[in-house]
Design a protein around this motif. Structure first.
Motif, mmCIF file in Angstrom:
data_model
loop_
_atom_site.group_PDB
_atom_site.id
_atom_site.type_symbol
_atom_site.label_atom_id
_atom_site.label_comp_id
_atom_site.label_asym_id
_atom_site.label_seq_id
_atom_site.Cartn_x
_atom_site.Cartn_y
_atom_site.Cartn_z
ATOM 1 N N VAL A 112 -16.940 74.653 -36.496
ATOM 2 C CA VAL A 112 -16.932 74.295 -35.084
ATOM 3 C C VAL A 112 -15.642 73.535 -34.782
ATOM 4 O O VAL A 112 -15.394 72.463 -35.337
ATOM 5 C CB VAL A 112 -18.164 73.449 -34.709
ATOM 6 C CG1 VAL A 112 -18.124 73.065 -33.237
ATOM 7 C CG2 VAL A 112 -19.442 74.221 -35.033
ATOM 8 N N TRP A 116 -14.271 73.673 -29.026
ATOM 9 C CA TRP A 116 -15.207 74.787 -28.974
ATOM 10 C C TRP A 116 -15.747 74.989 -27.559
ATOM 11 O O TRP A 116 -15.901 76.133 -27.100
ATOM 12 C CB TRP A 116 -16.371 74.567 -29.949
ATOM 13 C CG TRP A 116 -17.321 73.478 -29.518
ATOM 14 C CD1 TRP A 116 -17.242 72.157 -29.812
ATOM 15 C CD2 TRP A 116 -18.472 73.634 -28.672
ATOM 16 N NE1 TRP A 116 -18.270 71.460 -29.210
ATOM 17 C CE2 TRP A 116 -19.040 72.344 -28.501
ATOM 18 C CE3 TRP A 116 -19.076 74.721 -28.044
ATOM 19 C CZ2 TRP A 116 -20.177 72.131 -27.723
ATOM 20 C CZ3 TRP A 116 -20.209 74.506 -27.274
ATOM 21 C CH2 TRP A 116 -20.753 73.223 -27.121
ATOM 22 N N GLN A 121 -15.337 78.924 -27.795
ATOM 23 C CA GLN A 121 -15.306 79.457 -29.161
ATOM 24 C C GLN A 121 -16.594 80.212 -29.466
ATOM 25 O O GLN A 121 -17.694 79.762 -29.146
ATOM 26 C CB GLN A 121 -15.134 78.323 -30.176
ATOM 27 C CG GLN A 121 -15.133 78.796 -31.619
ATOM 28 C CD GLN A 121 -15.300 77.664 -32.613
ATOM 29 O OE1 GLN A 121 -15.345 76.492 -32.243
ATOM 30 N NE2 GLN A 121 -15.397 77.993 -33.893
ATOM 31 N N TYR A 448 -9.464 80.014 -32.917
ATOM 32 C CA TYR A 448 -10.127 80.305 -31.649
ATOM 33 C C TYR A 448 -10.195 81.790 -31.303
ATOM 34 O O TYR A 448 -10.881 82.161 -30.340
ATOM 35 C CB TYR A 448 -9.436 79.538 -30.521
ATOM 36 C CG TYR A 448 -9.676 78.044 -30.602
ATOM 37 C CD1 TYR A 448 -10.876 77.491 -30.171
ATOM 38 C CD2 TYR A 448 -8.727 77.200 -31.159
ATOM 39 C CE1 TYR A 448 -11.119 76.132 -30.269
ATOM 40 C CE2 TYR A 448 -8.949 75.829 -31.262
ATOM 41 C CZ TYR A 448 -10.155 75.305 -30.817
ATOM 42 O OH TYR A 448 -10.395 73.956 -30.921
#
Length: 697
Positions: A112, A116, A121, A448
Motif C-alpha cells: 500500500v 494510494w 492505487q 502506481y
C-alpha cells in the motif's frame, strides 16, 4: 523457546495483532489504517487482542533488548521464532514512531503506497503475503520537522458540502502525510476555528504549525476587532490579547510556534501603517514584535520550538541586516513560488535575493517550499510543478547542504494534482536526504502503474520539458495560471478602453511596452507553447491507448489532465491575442471568430475538470476559484458579445447577410421571414469556414 527468525513469515486470513495497554490516539489511527490495508489485501479484518503469545504482530513501546535508537520517532521491526511460528514486533520510542512502524509494514509487505487514496492505487487482493524475516531499523530522517502547508486548498473546500471541511476530507490528507513520514502540518488557510482540522491533526500525532500571516495561530486582528486600525504601534494591547489567547489554547499541544509580523491579508504590515517608511523602521518593529511573541510563549510553555518565516519582505529586511532574531529559533527560508531559493516576485519587482543561510551561519535553519503556488501571474495551482524533477531535487539538496535541514514545510495545495512532486519531496526528507530523480521516477511509476512503466515515466519526464518559458531564468516556466490571470487582465483593459496605454499589471512578464505589444508578447509565447503541449498530449494519448482500464484512468487523471489544461489554456490565450490584433485592424467579424476559437479552446480545460470528477472525486474541482477557468470562459464570452456589437448589431443578422447568405437571396429575401439570428457559436463556426475559404482564416 524464542529466537531470531529466518526465512519468511506468512500472513493470511485474520491476522492477530497485540497492542499491550491502551494505545494513544495516533497509534489508534495507525491501527485503523493497517486494519483497512489488511482487509483490502487479505480479505479479512485483523483480530486485535492483548495476549502476545497469540499474536502474529505485536505493536509496543521499545524495550532495551529491541536495540531501538534513542531519538524521537525511531522504530524497529524484529522477527522472532516462537516454536514453529514467527512473530513480528514493531517497537518504537514514541507514538509517532509506532505509527511510522505500522505504516512501514503496510507499504513494505502489503504494497500500500503513501498516495494510494489520491492516486487511486489498485491494491491487489491475495490469499497470503510472504514477509521476509529481515529485521529493520528506521533511518534517522534528513529533516527533523517535515510536513505540509495545505494552502490554496479551495478544491478540498469545494469537494464536500460541509464548511469548514469535515473529517471525511481531512483524514485522507493527514493519512497521506503520515505515510510520507511527515510529522507537522498547517491544515488549511484561515479556516474557521470551529473546524475539526486542528484537533484531528493533533489527534493523529502531527505537530501543528502556523501560517506566517497568522503568527502563533492567533485570530486575524481585523476579524477580532473590525473597525480598528491594524497598527501594533497604536494597539499593542489588542494584538497581544490575541496572541495570549492563542498561546493559552495551544500550550499543552505539540506546536511549532511561528513568530512573525505581517499585515492583514498576508501583506507587508506598513501597508496598514505607512509611518514605517524605511527599512530600519520596519526591521526594528518586526524585531520587537518577534521578541515580544517569543517572550510571551516562554512564559507559558516549557522548551518551546519556535520558528520565524523569512518570507517576502521579511527575508529582504533580514538579509539587509535590519531584523534581529532570538538565537534558538528556526530560521525558515522560502523559495520564490517557482522552486528557486530566491526572494519572490512582488508585482513586477523581482530582486531574486538568495534565500538561504549564508555560509557559516549559526543557528537552526529550514525552508518553506512550493510544489504548487497561487500568485495571479504564472503559477501552478491545478497542474503539476512545471519544472523538471531534477531541478527540484537540486534546489532541495542545495538547501540541505547550506544547513537548512531542520525544517521543511511544503506547500501541498489540494494534494491530488501534486502527488508526483510530493512523493519526490518525501524521498528527499527521508533517510540521508539525497535522491536520484530518475531512480525515484522509475520507483514511482512502478508503484502506481501496473505496466508500460518506461513509457509512463517518459511522460512525467517530458512534462517539465514542455513547459512554456516566459523569462530569462530557468525557473521562469508557466504554470496554468499563466493562461488565465493575464488573459482576464487583457480583456478587462481592452473593454475598458485602455488600448492606448500599457497594462502595468503585465510588466512582470512583458516589461514596459505598449499594450498591443504586450498582447503580441503573450500571443507569440502561447502560440509556440500550445504546439509543444499538443505534441506532448499526442504522446500521452498514444501511451494511454496501450494501458488497461485502471492505469488508463490513472494516466488520464495524473498526466493527460495536466497536459489538457496547459494546451487548451495556451491555445485559448493565443486565439485571444489574435482576436485583439484583428480588432485593432477593425476586422471585427474576424475578431469575433478568433474570440470564439479562444472560448472553445478554454472550454476544453473546463471539460477536463469535469472529466476528472468521477467516483469519489465527484465535485473535486467545483471550487476552482483561484485559476478559475470558468471565469476566463465568462470573460471571453463577454468579449465576443462585445465584438458582435461591432457591425452585427442591432439585428444580429447583418454578418450572416454580408458573408454567408447566397448572393441570389441577398436582394430578394423578405425581412419578416428572418427573425431568428444565429447563436454566437453557430455564427462563429460558419464565419470561420467562410474566412478560411477566402484565405483569411
Amino acid at each position: 523457546m524464542e529466537g531470531k527468525a529466518s526465512g519468511v513469515m506468512k500472513l493470511s486470513g485474520a491476522v492477530r495483532i497485540c497492542v499491550p495497554g491502551k494505545p494513544g490516539t495516533p497509534v489508534r489511527h495507525g491501527l485503523d489504517m493497517l486494519a483497512r490495508d489488511l482487509h483490502a489485501v487479505l480479505g479479512q479484518e485483523p483480530v486485535e487482542g492483548n495476549d502476545p503469545a497469540e499474536a502474529d504482530i505485536i505493536i509496543r513501546c521499545a524495550e532495551d533488548g529491541d536495540r531501538c535508537e534513542e531519538r524521537p520517532e525511531a522504530f524497529v521491526l524484529r522477527f522472532r521464532a516462537v516454536g514453529e511460528r514467527v512473530r513480528l514486533t514493531v517497537a518504537a520510542r514514541d507514538d509517532l514512531g509506532l505509527v511510522y512502524g505500522i505504516l512501514h509494514v503496510s507499504r513494505a509487505y502489503l504494497g500500500v503506497q503513501p498516495f494510494w487514496f489520491w492516486a487511486d492505487q489498485q491494491i491487489a487482493a491475495r490469499s497470503f503475503v510472504e514477509v521476509p524475516c529481515e529485521d529493520y531499523e528506521s533511518p534517522a530522517p534528513k529533516v527533523r520537522f517535515r510536513g505540509w502547508f495545505v494552502n490554496d486548498e479551495v478544491c478540498l473546500i469545494g469537494w464536500k458540502t460541509p464548511y469548514p471541511p469535515s473529517g471525511e476530507v481531512w483524514l485522507p490528507v493527514f493519512e497521506a502525510l503520515l505515510r510520507c513520514g511527515g510529522n507537522m502540518v498547517i491544515p488549511g488557510t484561515d479556516l474557521p476555528k470551529t473546524g475539526v482540522h486542528l484537533a484531528l491533526a493533533a489527534e493523529m500525532g502531527l505537530w501543528i504549525t502556523h501560517h506566517h500571516a497568522e503568527p502563533l495561530g492567533a485570530e486575524m486582528f481585523l476579524r477580532a476587532y473590525p473597525g480598528k486600525r491594524a497598527s501594533y504601534k497604536e494597539e499593542p494591547e489588542l494584538f497581544e490579547r490575541l496572541w495570549r489567547a492563542a498561546i493559552e489554547k495551544q500550550r499543552h499541544g505539540k506546536v511549532l510556534w511561528v513568530l512573525s509580523f505581517r499585515g492583514q491579508g498576508d501583506k507587508p504590515f506598513w501597508e496598514n501603517d505607512p509611518g514605517f517608511d524605511t527599512p530600519q523602521k520596519r526591521g526594528a518593529m518586526i524585531s520587537w514584535v518577534i521578541r515580544r511573541q517569543y517572550d510571551m510563549i516562554a512564559e507559558k510553555v516549557e522548551n518551546p520550538v519556535c520558528c520565524v518565516a523569512l518570507y517576502g519582505e521579511i527575508s529582504e529586511l533580514y538579509k539587509g541586516g535590519h531584523i534581529e532574531l532570538p538565537p534558538d529559533v528556526i530560521h525558515v527560508w522560502a523559495d520564490n513560488g517557482y522552486g528557486r531559493m530566491v526572494s519572490r516576485r512582488h508585482g513586477s519587482l523581482n530582486l531574486r535575493i538568495p534565500a538561504l543561510p549564508a555560509e557559516g551561519a549559526s543557528g537552526k535553519h529550514g525552508i518553506y517550499y512550493h510544489v504548487t503556488f497561487h500568485d495571479l501571474q504564472a503559477s501552478n495551482h491545478l497542474t503539476m510543478f512545471q519544472g523538471p524533477a531534477g531541478f527540484l531535487q537540486q534546489e532541495l539538496q542545495s538547501a540541505f547542504d547550506a544547513g537548512a535541514n531542520g525544517y521543511l514545510l511544503v506547500n501541498s495545495g489540494n494534494i491530488r494534482p501534486h502527488v508526483y512532486t510530493l512523493d519526490l519531496v518525501r524521498e528527499m526528507w527521508s533517510g540521508c536526504g539525497t535522491v536520484d530523480a530518475e531512480s525515484h521516477l522509475r520507483q514511482f511509476t512502478a508503484s502506481y502503474y501496473g505496466s508500460h512503466h518506461a513509457e509512463i515515466a517518459g511522460l512525467y519526464r517530458t512534462y517539465g520539458e514542455a513547459s512554456i518559458p516566459y523569462g530569462p531564468h530557468g525557473d521562469d516556466l508557466a504554470g496554468e495560471e499563466f493562461y488565465h490571470h493575464p488573459a482576464r487582465r487583457i480583456i478587462g483593459h481592452w473593454l475598458r478602453g485602455g488600448s492606448g496605454t500599457p497594462d502595468e499589471g503585465l510588466f512582470w512578464a512583458t516589461g514596459e511596452m505598449p499594450f498591443a505589444e504586450q498582447v503580441r508578447w503573450f500571443g507569440e509565447r502561447c502560440g509556440r507553447g500550445q504546439k509543444v503541449w499538443a505534441d506532448w498530449l499526442a504522446g500521452c494519448e498514444a501511451v494511454m491507448g496501450r494501458l488497461d482500464g485502471g492505469d488508463r484512468r490513472r494516466a488520464a487523471d495524473h498526466l493527460r489532465f495536466h497536459g489538457v489544461l496547459h494546451q487548451s489554456g495556451a491555445e485559448g490565450f493565443m486565439w485571444l491575442c489574435r482576436s485583439y490584433d484583428a480588432y485593432s485592424r477593425q476586422l471585427y467579424p474576424q475578431a469575433f471568430v478568433l474570440a470564439s476559437r479562444s472560448l472553445w479552446a478554454y472550454s476544453r480545460g473546463l471539460q477536463a475538470l469535469r472529466d476528472a470528477e468521477h467516483g469519489k472525486w465527484e465535485r473535486f474541482y467545483s471550487a476552482d476559484w483561484l485559476t478559475n477557468i470558468a471565469s476566463t470562459l465568462e470573460n471571453v464570452d463577454t468579449l465576443r458579445r462585445f465584438l458582435r456589437m461591432h457591425g452585427d448589431s442591432p439585428d444580429f443578422f447583418l454578418w450572416y447577410k454580408e458573408y454567408l447568405m447566397p448572393e441570389t437571396e441577398k436582394h430578394i429575401y423578405l425581412e419578416n421571414t428572418h427573425r431568428n439570428p444565429l447563436s454566437d457559436d453557430e455564427l462563429a463556426a460558419m464565419l470561420g469556414k467562410y474566412f478560411e475559404s477566402k484565405g483569411q482564416g
